[in-house]
Motif scaffolding. Structure first.
Motif, PDB file in Angstrom:
ATOM      1  N   GLN A  35       0.841  -1.104   0.128  1.00 10.77           N
ATOM      2  CA  GLN A  35       0.095  -0.066  -0.030  1.00 10.77           C
ATOM      3  C   GLN A  35       0.803   1.280  -0.219  1.00 10.77           C
ATOM      4  O   GLN A  35       0.348   2.201  -0.650  1.00 10.77           O
ATOM      5  N   SER A  36       1.973   1.213   0.815  1.00 12.56           N
ATOM      6  CA  SER A  36       2.893   2.340   0.885  1.00 12.56           C
ATOM      7  C   SER A  36       3.357   2.543  -0.860  1.00 12.56           C
ATOM      8  O   SER A  36       3.568   3.816  -1.134  1.00 12.56           O
ATOM      9  N   ALA A  37       3.745   1.650  -1.532  1.00 17.00           N
ATOM     10  CA  ALA A  37       4.257   1.784  -2.665  1.00 17.00           C
ATOM     11  C   ALA A  37       3.138   2.249  -3.693  1.00 17.00           C
ATOM     12  O   ALA A  37       3.243   3.106  -4.583  1.00 17.00           O
ATOM     13  N   GLU A  38       2.001   1.498  -3.483  1.00 12.73           N
ATOM     14  CA  GLU A  38       0.897   2.250  -4.232  1.00 12.73           C
ATOM     15  C   GLU A  38       0.772   3.750  -3.997  1.00 12.73           C
ATOM     16  O   GLU A  38       0.519   4.503  -5.158  1.00 12.73           O
ATOM     17  N   ASP A  39       0.802   4.094  -2.797  1.00 17.66           N
ATOM     18  CA  ASP A  39       0.619   5.676  -2.446  1.00 17.66           C
ATOM     19  C   ASP A  39       1.721   6.503  -3.078  1.00 17.66           C
ATOM     20  O   ASP A  39       1.565   7.713  -3.678  1.00 17.66           O
ATOM     21  N   THR A  40       3.174   5.952  -3.067  1.00 15.67           N
ATOM     22  CA  THR A  40       4.026   6.628  -3.732  1.00 15.67           C
ATOM     23  C   THR A  40       3.901   6.867  -5.238  1.00 15.67           C
ATOM     24  O   THR A  40       3.961   8.057  -5.494  1.00 15.67           O
ATOM     25  N   VAL A  41       3.456   5.893  -6.005  1.00 11.93           N
ATOM     26  CA  VAL A  41       3.344   5.805  -7.318  1.00 11.93           C
ATOM     27  C   VAL A  41       2.066   6.536  -7.654  1.00 11.93           C
ATOM     28  O   VAL A  41       2.245   7.420  -8.337  1.00 11.93           O
ATOM     29  N   ALA A  42       1.086   6.611  -6.982  1.00 13.99           N
ATOM     30  CA  ALA A  42      -0.208   7.317  -7.048  1.00 13.99           C
ATOM     31  C   ALA A  42       0.052   9.129  -6.972  1.00 13.99           C
ATOM     32  O   ALA A  42      -0.234   9.703  -7.815  1.00 13.99           O
ATOM     33  N   ASP A  43       1.234   8.965  -6.237  1.00 15.09           N
ATOM     34  CA  ASP A  43       1.497  10.603  -5.869  1.00 15.09           C
ATOM     35  C   ASP A  43       2.239  11.038  -7.018  1.00 15.09           C
ATOM     36  O   ASP A  43       2.463  12.149  -7.381  1.00 15.09           O
ATOM     37  N   PHE A  44       2.934  10.304  -8.075  1.00 17.91           N
ATOM     38  CA  PHE A  44       3.370  10.737  -9.301  1.00 17.91           C
ATOM     39  C   PHE A  44       2.589  11.273 -10.063  1.00 17.91           C
ATOM     40  O   PHE A  44       2.926  12.036 -11.240  1.00 17.91           O
ATOM     41  N   ALA A 120      12.296  -3.281  -2.435  1.00 18.87           N
ATOM     42  CA  ALA A 120      11.763  -4.258  -1.324  1.00 18.87           C
ATOM     43  C   ALA A 120      11.111  -5.379  -2.102  1.00 18.87           C
ATOM     44  O   ALA A 120      10.745  -6.159  -1.429  1.00 18.87           O
ATOM     45  N   GLY A 121      10.924  -5.349  -3.264  1.00 17.59           N
ATOM     46  CA  GLY A 121      10.311  -6.440  -4.263  1.00 17.59           C
ATOM     47  C   GLY A 121       8.730  -6.326  -4.412  1.00 17.59           C
ATOM     48  O   GLY A 121       8.193  -7.202  -4.925  1.00 17.59           O
ATOM     49  N   VAL A 122       8.179  -4.992  -4.008  1.00 19.18           N
ATOM     50  CA  VAL A 122       6.849  -4.899  -4.482  1.00 19.18           C
ATOM     51  C   VAL A 122       6.779  -4.352  -5.902  1.00 19.18           C
ATOM     52  O   VAL A 122       7.489  -3.739  -6.183  1.00 19.18           O
ATOM     53  N   SER A 123       5.802  -5.124  -6.489  1.00 20.76           N
ATOM     54  CA  SER A 123       5.566  -4.593  -7.843  1.00 20.76           C
ATOM     55  C   SER A 123       4.278  -4.343  -8.182  1.00 20.76           C
ATOM     56  O   SER A 123       3.210  -4.484  -7.392  1.00 20.76           O
ATOM     57  N   LEU A 124       4.166  -3.310  -8.942  1.00 18.26           N
ATOM     58  CA  LEU A 124       2.800  -2.627  -9.246  1.00 18.26           C
ATOM     59  C   LEU A 124       2.688  -2.305 -10.780  1.00 18.26           C
ATOM     60  O   LEU A 124       3.626  -2.498 -11.605  1.00 18.26           O
ATOM     61  N   LEU A 125       1.319  -2.791 -11.094  1.00 21.71           N
ATOM     62  CA  LEU A 125       0.954  -2.590 -12.470  1.00 21.71           C
ATOM     63  C   LEU A 125       0.303  -1.356 -12.729  1.00 21.71           C
ATOM     64  O   LEU A 125      -0.704  -0.984 -11.872  1.00 21.71           O
ATOM     65  N   PHE A 126       0.462  -0.370 -13.435  1.00 23.69           N
ATOM     66  CA  PHE A 126      -0.136   1.160 -13.519  1.00 23.69           C
ATOM     67  C   PHE A 126      -0.579   1.386 -14.972  1.00 23.69           C
ATOM     68  O   PHE A 126       0.152   0.871 -16.002  1.00 23.69           O
ATOM     69  N   GLY A 127      -1.730   1.501 -14.849  1.00 20.97           N
ATOM     70  CA  GLY A 127      -2.514   1.811 -16.341  1.00 20.97           C
ATOM     71  C   GLY A 127      -3.484   2.908 -16.321  1.00 20.97           C
ATOM     72  O   GLY A 127      -4.008   3.308 -15.173  1.00 20.97           O
ATOM     73  N   VAL A 128      -3.707   3.387 -17.494  1.00 18.77           N
ATOM     74  CA  VAL A 128      -4.815   4.509 -17.660  1.00 18.77           C
ATOM     75  C   VAL A 128      -5.798   3.713 -18.211  1.00 18.77           C
ATOM     76  O   VAL A 128      -5.721   3.374 -19.342  1.00 18.77           O
ATOM     77  N   TRP A 129      -6.939   3.914 -17.852  1.00 18.72           N
ATOM     78  CA  TRP A 129      -8.197   3.296 -18.275  1.00 18.72           C
ATOM     79  C   TRP A 129      -9.333   4.308 -18.464  1.00 18.72           C
ATOM     80  O   TRP A 129      -9.189   5.161 -18.407  1.00 18.72           O
ATOM     81  N   ASN A 130     -10.720   3.939 -19.141  1.00 16.95           N
ATOM     82  CA  ASN A 130     -11.806   4.575 -19.487  1.00 16.95           C
ATOM     83  C   ASN A 130     -11.438   5.861 -20.288  1.00 16.95           C
ATOM     84  O   ASN A 130     -11.847   6.917 -19.909  1.00 16.95           O
ATOM     85  N   GLN A 131     -10.672   5.730 -21.561  1.00 21.90           N
ATOM     86  CA  GLN A 131     -10.404   6.673 -22.403  1.00 21.90           C
ATOM     87  C   GLN A 131      -9.520   7.960 -21.467  1.00 21.90           C
ATOM     88  O   GLN A 131      -9.844   9.224 -21.922  1.00 21.90           O
ATOM     89  N   GLY A 132      -8.845   7.508 -20.645  1.00 22.58           N
ATOM     90  CA  GLY A 132      -7.784   8.508 -19.890  1.00 22.58           C
ATOM     91  C   GLY A 132      -8.329   9.248 -18.804  1.00 22.58           C
ATOM     92  O   GLY A 132      -8.080  10.349 -18.147  1.00 22.58           O
ATOM     93  N   THR A 133      -9.570   8.541 -18.113  1.00 25.79           N
ATOM     94  CA  THR A 133     -10.238   9.225 -16.940  1.00 25.79           C
ATOM     95  C   THR A 133      -9.918   8.515 -15.798  1.00 25.79           C
ATOM     96  O   THR A 133     -10.188   9.391 -14.580  1.00 25.79           O
ATOM     97  N   VAL A 134      -9.389   7.491 -15.777  1.00 28.35           N
ATOM     98  CA  VAL A 134      -9.104   6.589 -14.686  1.00 28.35           C
ATOM     99  C   VAL A 134      -7.613   5.907 -14.507  1.00 28.35           C
ATOM    100  O   VAL A 134      -7.262   5.526 -15.584  1.00 28.35           O
ATOM    101  N   VAL A 135      -7.052   5.963 -13.485  1.00 31.36           N
ATOM    102  CA  VAL A 135      -5.784   5.455 -13.289  1.00 31.36           C
ATOM    103  C   VAL A 135      -6.012   4.263 -12.176  1.00 31.36           C
ATOM    104  O   VAL A 135      -6.389   4.469 -11.271  1.00 31.36           O
ATOM    105  N   ASN A 136      -5.404   3.151 -12.870  1.00 29.40           N
ATOM    106  CA  ASN A 136      -5.529   1.990 -12.085  1.00 29.40           C
ATOM    107  C   ASN A 136      -4.212   1.352 -11.483  1.00 29.40           C
ATOM    108  O   ASN A 136      -3.192   1.321 -12.429  1.00 29.40           O
ATOM    109  N   ILE A 137      -3.964   1.071 -10.258  1.00 27.17           N
ATOM    110  CA  ILE A 137      -2.495   0.753  -9.749  1.00 27.17           C
ATOM    111  C   ILE A 137      -2.837  -0.634  -8.797  1.00 27.17           C
ATOM    112  O   ILE A 137      -3.401  -0.473  -7.906  1.00 27.17           O
ATOM    113  N   ASP A 138      -2.598  -1.668  -9.483  1.00 26.32           N
ATOM    114  CA  ASP A 138      -2.569  -2.867  -8.715  1.00 26.32           C
ATOM    115  C   ASP A 138      -1.226  -3.311  -8.185  1.00 26.32           C
ATOM    116  O   ASP A 138      -0.087  -3.055  -8.816  1.00 26.32           O
ATOM    117  N   SER A 139      -1.160  -3.782  -7.182  1.00 27.78           N
ATOM    118  CA  SER A 139       0.157  -3.737  -6.224  1.00 27.78           C
ATOM    119  C   SER A 139      -0.055  -5.439  -5.985  1.00 27.78           C
ATOM    120  O   SER A 139      -0.776  -6.010  -5.590  1.00 27.78           O
TER     121      SER A 139
END
Length: 156
Positions: A35-44, A120-139
């Motif tokens: 969740q910390s890694a999600e927060d960090t990448v979301a802050d980008f 630390a070995g945490v992996s995230l998948l970052f994508g932009v969905w719904n014609q550029g209106t939603v960011v999805n981050i799976d951790s």
């Protein structure tokens, strides 16, 4: 490429020596790291572009090469339609500067996406969905072992 990404997630950070010994504490530490890694990448993502942010409070334990990994998700509702390539490039640049390993590819639907892994070995998948209106981050947390006979709950 996606198969390689899945393998990367499965084997990334397979050492669980830095996690607590107690199973529930071990799971909580893996969840906190993800969740910390999600927060960090979301802050980008530029803050003035984010209308709403939602991090799911519980996730699931998934199998991985040396046991289990905690998996969660954060979504960002953007204030307007955003160019996916530009946003992915921005996040990739910021993540790389922050010390993440970044790999860019394209989804089956043709949209750009990122695989982002921290030291630390945490992996995230970052994508932009719904014609550029939603960011999805799976951790996906680092892989960790649980004691034989320990029966984890379905979600944490």
């Amino acid at each position: 490429m996606f198969a390689a990404l899945t393998l990367l997630i499965a084997v990334a950070g397979c050492s669980s020596s830095s996690l607590p010994d107690a199973p529930s504490e071990r799971i909580a530490a893996a969840k906190a790291a993800a969740q910390s890694a999600e927060d960090t990448v979301a802050d980008f993502v530029p803050r003035d572009e984010v209308e709403r942010r939602h991090q799911i409070p519980t996730g699931n334990l998934l199998p991985c090469s040396s046991g289990k990994q905690w998996s969660g998700n954060t979504t960002l509702q953007l204030v307007r339609r955003y160019d996916a390539d530009r946003l992915v490039d921005t996040v990739a640049r910021k993540a790389a500067r922050a010390g993440f390993t970044v790999e860019r590819d394209v989804s089956r639907s043709g949209t750009p996406r990122l695989s982002v892994t921290n030291n630390a070995g945490v992996s995230l998948l970052f994508g932009v969905w719904n014609q550029g209106t939603v960011v999805n981050i799976d951790s996906f947390s680092m892989c960790f072992s649980l004691p034989t006979g320990f029966s984890p709950h379905p979600s944490y």
